[in-house]
Scaffold this motif. Sequence first.
Motif, mmCIF file in Angstrom:
data_model
loop_
_atom_site.group_PDB
_atom_site.id
_atom_site.type_symbol
_atom_site.label_atom_id
_atom_site.label_comp_id
_atom_site.label_asym_id
_atom_site.label_seq_id
_atom_site.Cartn_x
_atom_site.Cartn_y
_atom_site.Cartn_z
ATOM 1 N N LYS A 5 0.815 -1.221 0.000
ATOM 2 C CA LYS A 5 0.000 0.000 0.000
ATOM 3 C C LYS A 5 0.849 1.271 0.000
ATOM 4 C CE LYS A 5 -4.092 -1.807 0.171
ATOM 5 N NZ LYS A 5 -5.007 -1.689 -0.937
ATOM 6 N N PHE A 6 1.984 1.235 0.695
ATOM 7 C CA PHE A 6 2.841 2.429 0.733
ATOM 8 C C PHE A 6 3.343 2.787 -0.660
ATOM 9 C CE2 PHE A 6 7.168 4.122 0.769
ATOM 10 C CZ PHE A 6 6.922 5.351 1.366
ATOM 11 N N TRP A 7 3.884 1.806 -1.396
ATOM 12 C CA TRP A 7 4.428 2.085 -2.716
ATOM 13 C C TRP A 7 3.336 2.433 -3.716
ATOM 14 C CZ3 TRP A 7 9.053 3.588 -2.766
ATOM 15 C CH2 TRP A 7 9.997 3.051 -1.913
ATOM 16 N N GLN A 8 2.165 1.832 -3.561
ATOM 17 C CA GLN A 8 1.061 2.194 -4.442
ATOM 18 C C GLN A 8 0.683 3.657 -4.267
ATOM 19 O OE1 GLN A 8 -1.881 -0.666 -3.267
ATOM 20 N NE2 GLN A 8 -1.041 -2.275 -4.566
ATOM 21 N N GLY A 9 0.552 4.081 -3.026
ATOM 22 C CA GLY A 9 0.225 5.482 -2.759
ATOM 23 C C GLY A 9 1.357 6.425 -3.149
ATOM 24 N N PHE A 10 2.590 6.014 -2.883
ATOM 25 C CA PHE A 10 3.746 6.844 -3.230
ATOM 26 C C PHE A 10 3.809 7.108 -4.727
ATOM 27 C CE2 PHE A 10 8.184 7.101 -4.622
ATOM 28 C CZ PHE A 10 8.611 8.211 -3.901
ATOM 29 N N PHE A 11 3.691 6.043 -5.536
ATOM 30 C CA PHE A 11 3.784 6.206 -6.984
ATOM 31 C C PHE A 11 2.535 6.837 -7.583
ATOM 32 C CE2 PHE A 11 7.209 2.878 -6.911
ATOM 33 C CZ PHE A 11 8.196 3.728 -7.363
ATOM 34 N N ALA A 12 1.430 6.881 -6.847
ATOM 35 C CA ALA A 12 0.229 7.553 -7.349
ATOM 36 C C ALA A 12 0.263 9.050 -7.058
ATOM 37 C CB ALA A 12 -1.020 6.931 -6.722
ATOM 38 N N ILE A 13 0.763 9.429 -5.893
ATOM 39 C CA ILE A 13 0.689 10.828 -5.458
ATOM 40 C C ILE A 13 1.956 11.617 -5.793
ATOM 41 C CG2 ILE A 13 0.472 12.283 -3.407
ATOM 42 C CD1 ILE A 13 -1.299 10.061 -2.232
ATOM 43 N N THR A 14 3.109 10.997 -5.713
ATOM 44 C CA THR A 14 4.376 11.716 -5.859
ATOM 45 C C THR A 14 4.560 12.421 -7.203
ATOM 46 O OG1 THR A 14 5.398 10.221 -4.285
ATOM 47 C CG2 THR A 14 6.877 11.487 -5.672
ATOM 48 N N PRO A 15 4.224 11.825 -8.361
ATOM 49 C CA PRO A 15 4.441 12.572 -9.611
ATOM 50 C C PRO A 15 3.660 13.886 -9.672
ATOM 51 C CG PRO A 15 4.144 10.270 -10.112
ATOM 52 C CD PRO A 15 3.833 10.431 -8.650
ATOM 53 N N MET A 16 2.414 13.876 -9.247
ATOM 54 C CA MET A 16 1.627 15.119 -9.286
ATOM 55 C C MET A 16 2.097 16.106 -8.236
ATOM 56 S SD MET A 16 -2.263 14.013 -10.243
ATOM 57 C CE MET A 16 -2.617 13.574 -8.597
#
Length: 123
Positions: A5-16
Amino acid sequence: MIHNKFWQGFFAITPMASFVLILIGYLVFLFSIFNNLPELENNDVPPMEFFGGLGFLIFMVFLVVIISFASLVFYIVHAVQNPNLKDNNMLIVWILLFIFISGIGQFVYWLVEIVSKGTKSTT
């Protein structure tokens, strides 16, 4: 790592989020240039603050490009392994969204396919 869950959220939110931070940093950089314009015009030596800020901006843009590409690869692999997308053409739709609407596509996929459907997490 794909189902963490951490990496999923990280890669979803970090680019924007990093893109927004880069825009804010760029606006601060431009404001500092315009604010110091008379001092920059009257000096014969190159201003070190300008080149230092420009180097940092280029480094940050390079970092955002790397994170965005990693996010793209991460979510394409996640979509290919998603059992909910195997039976229909939604896999192709999601991959095209990832490619053409990078950043936003990953965030929407994270909200629609991961958060709302509650896929199991293995850490």
